[in-house]
Design an enzyme around this catalytic site. Structure first.
Site, PDB file in Angstrom:
ATOM      1  N   HIS A 205       0.814  -1.221   0.000  1.00 39.71           N
ATOM      2  CA  HIS A 205       0.000   0.000   0.000  1.00 39.71           C
ATOM      3  C   HIS A 205       0.845   1.269   0.000  1.00 39.71           C
ATOM      4  CE1 HIS A 205       0.526   0.040   4.408  1.00 39.71           C
ATOM      5  NE2 HIS A 205       0.121   1.290   4.386  1.00 39.71           N
ATOM      6  N   HIS A 267       7.507  -2.388   2.120  1.00 39.96           N
ATOM      7  CA  HIS A 267       7.441  -0.920   2.042  1.00 39.96           C
ATOM      8  C   HIS A 267       8.827  -0.274   1.942  1.00 39.96           C
ATOM      9  CE1 HIS A 267       3.469  -1.905   3.162  1.00 39.96           C
ATOM     10  NE2 HIS A 267       3.530  -1.689   4.454  1.00 39.96           N
TER      11      HIS A 267
END
Ligand code: BG6
Length: 514
Positions: A205, A267
């Site tokens: 995300h 990430h």
């Protein structure tokens, strides 16, 4: 320049207005989890509210609950009202409600999957979803294989016939994608046995965050920074993902996974790739991924793992104005758990641009504040024509991309203190999104869910990137698993364990206190 000239860097991230998704149904596995409640369901509503979902949109929840569709709809509404970004509007909700269905069942229950297939067919007749399906796997990683094989067995993964009829079936896989390189490869084999490669969307995300996408604009739209973006000027890079929260109710997920697998593998290594990669020939998925993949393949952990990879575990302490429990006292955590809640690793990139420039990645829970940033720390000026006393307040020049919160970019450099002889001190020049743009940024999940429904892949990591990231991390994880030492304790609300400070101090460097 001719009229037909098209800058290859101007598509497809350069859509001024987002496109509306076509008719489709989104099936959510794990719909009762935290992620669904806090992020996914509100993001779906926000997309509807922004007019980006087609009237032929359906949402199907699948979970091990004995719920009627109305009960599920009430759960969705509560999650939306609590967490939506845009105002709650009854007319938008009513429209969404018409396409909401619920299928109760276990993930390995064939009957439940037959009901799912029947529900999707009914939804298509009622709403006109066009037989297009996206399956969102927001379930524990150990359940990925089960869901994927169930979808295939029940003819929901899409086949030649569907393609001829112009229908699509896509699968969205939440992280972590595997728990090491071998398991990631095995999962990939299973996924690709069921779904075509362009139908698989692996979620990270962070790539949906506006500020992360801005790293591409910042690096490749400007002339100013490129000349210093290399080993000649950059001393080292620090990539930080600090969180003030603990693990909350996520013991079942987090314990045994830890900070490195939870966020560094995905990430932080994606942030590294965007920071260090060369300019892609376009922002289309293949080109973007090719450059990220090249730099990840050149990245390796530091040579001395005992010193270049450290971990910690939070102890009780004061954080956010209240006294909080230590990790081992959290509900559901075994008292002898060695899961790290703080991880810091040095990696090096073996290529011409970055040889000799360490990249320090750190991620942790229960630090003093929530902040994610990428900081390029520059080398000192080769010569300072100032008295030592005057320049004692001068630190290193730094260029900081603040991913969140207070999204923006800061440049730190030395300046003369007014009304003194030639005393120098660090000052900061700051660009803030909030101050420069009136529009607020959509949530990462809004962008990513919309891209899944549109079939637009640039913001989703490809299997090669996922595998390279595990290849970087595996030696570190093995080193920790083989070690007799437990993670070093650090007080909640502090900046982490002593071993992390030492990791940088032995090279005369310090962690930033963002
Ligand atoms: C998730 C991790 O991927 O990111 C969580 O699993 C973490 O542990 C979360 O809290 C943080 O996301 P964000 O967008 O708030 O930085």
């Amino acid at each position: 320049m001719s009229e037909t000239y098209r800058n290859p860097l101007r598509d497809p991230l350069d859509r001024r207005l987002p496109r509306m998704a076509g008719p489709s149904a989104l099936v959510m596995f794990g719909v009762t989890g935290d992620l669904s409640r806090k992020k996914l369901l509100p993001a779906i509503y926000d997309l509807a509210n922004r007019g980006l979902l087609s009237p032929g949109f359906g949402l199907v929840g699948f979970a091990r609950r004995d719920w009627a569709a109305e009960h599920f709809a009430a759960v969705v509404r509560e999650a939306v009202e609590e967490n939506c970004r845009t105002p709650f509007r009854t007319d938008v909700w009513q429209q969404l409600l018409e396409g909401i269905r619920f299928v109760p069942g276990e993930l390995d229950d064939d009957e439940a999957f037959q009901t799912l297939a029947a529900t999707l067919a009914e939804l298509d007749r009622a709403q006109g979803t066009g037989g297009n399906h996206a399956f969102y796997l927001s379930v524990p990683p150990r359940a990925f294989d089960t869901v994927i094989s169930q979808l295939k067995r029940h003819h929901l993964a899409g086949d030649e016939n569907d393609r001829e009829l112009g229908r699509w079936s896509r699968v969205v896989i939440e992280k972590p994608f595997g728990h090491d390189l071998a398991s990631a490869r095995e999962l990939e084999r299973n996924v690709s046995a069921a779904f075509e490669s362009q139908s698989v969307f692996r979620i990270d995300h962070y790539l949906g965050k506006e500020t992360v996408q801005n790293m591409l604009a910042f690096r490749f739209a400007n002339e100013l920074f490129e000349p210093i973006w290399n080993r000649t000027y950059v001393d080292h890079v620090q990539i930080t993902m600090a969180e003030d929260i603990g693990i909350g109710g996520r013991a079942g997920y987090y314990d045994g996974i830890g900070a490195a697998r939870d966020v560094i593998q995905n990430h932080l290594l994606q942030l590294l790739a965007l920071t260090a990669m060369e300019e892609p020939t376009s922002f289309a998925a293949e080109q973007l991924s090719a450059e990220k993949q090249k730099v990840l393949a050149a990245t390796r952990p530091g040579r001395d793992l005992a010193q270049d990879a450290v971990r910690g575990q939070y102890l009780a302490g004061w954080a956010g104005g209240r006294y909080v429990k230590g990790y081992l006292e959290e509900e559901g955590i075994p008292p002898d758990s060695r899961t790290e809640t703080y991880a810091a690793i040095r990696v090096d990139i073996d290529n011409r641009r970055w040889a000799g420039v360490p990249f320090y990645l750190r991620a942790a829970k229960r630090l003093p504040r929530r902040v994610t940033e990428v900081a390029l720390i520059l080398k000192p000026a080769p010569h300072l024509p100032f008295a030592r006393t005057d320049s004692s307040g001068l630190g290193s020049n730094a260029l900081v991309m603040r991913i969140q919160p207070d999204e923006g970019i800061a440049l730190r450099f030395g300046a003369k203190v007014p009304a003194t002889g030639m005393e120098l001190r660090d000052v900061t020049m700051d660009f803030g999104y909030g101050r420069s743009f009136a529009e607020s940024s959509p949530e990462a999940y809004e962008r990513l869910i919309l891209d899944v429904l549109l079939g637009d892949p640039p913001l989703f990591p490809r299997p090669e990137e996922v595998e390279s990231s595990w290849a970087i991390l595996d030696p570190v994880l093995e080193h920790w698993a083989d070690s007799d030492e437990s993670p070093q304790g650090y007080d909640s609300g502090s900046w982490g364990p002593e071993c992390a400070r030492q990791m940088l101090a032995r090279h005369g460097r310090v962690w930033r206190r963002p």
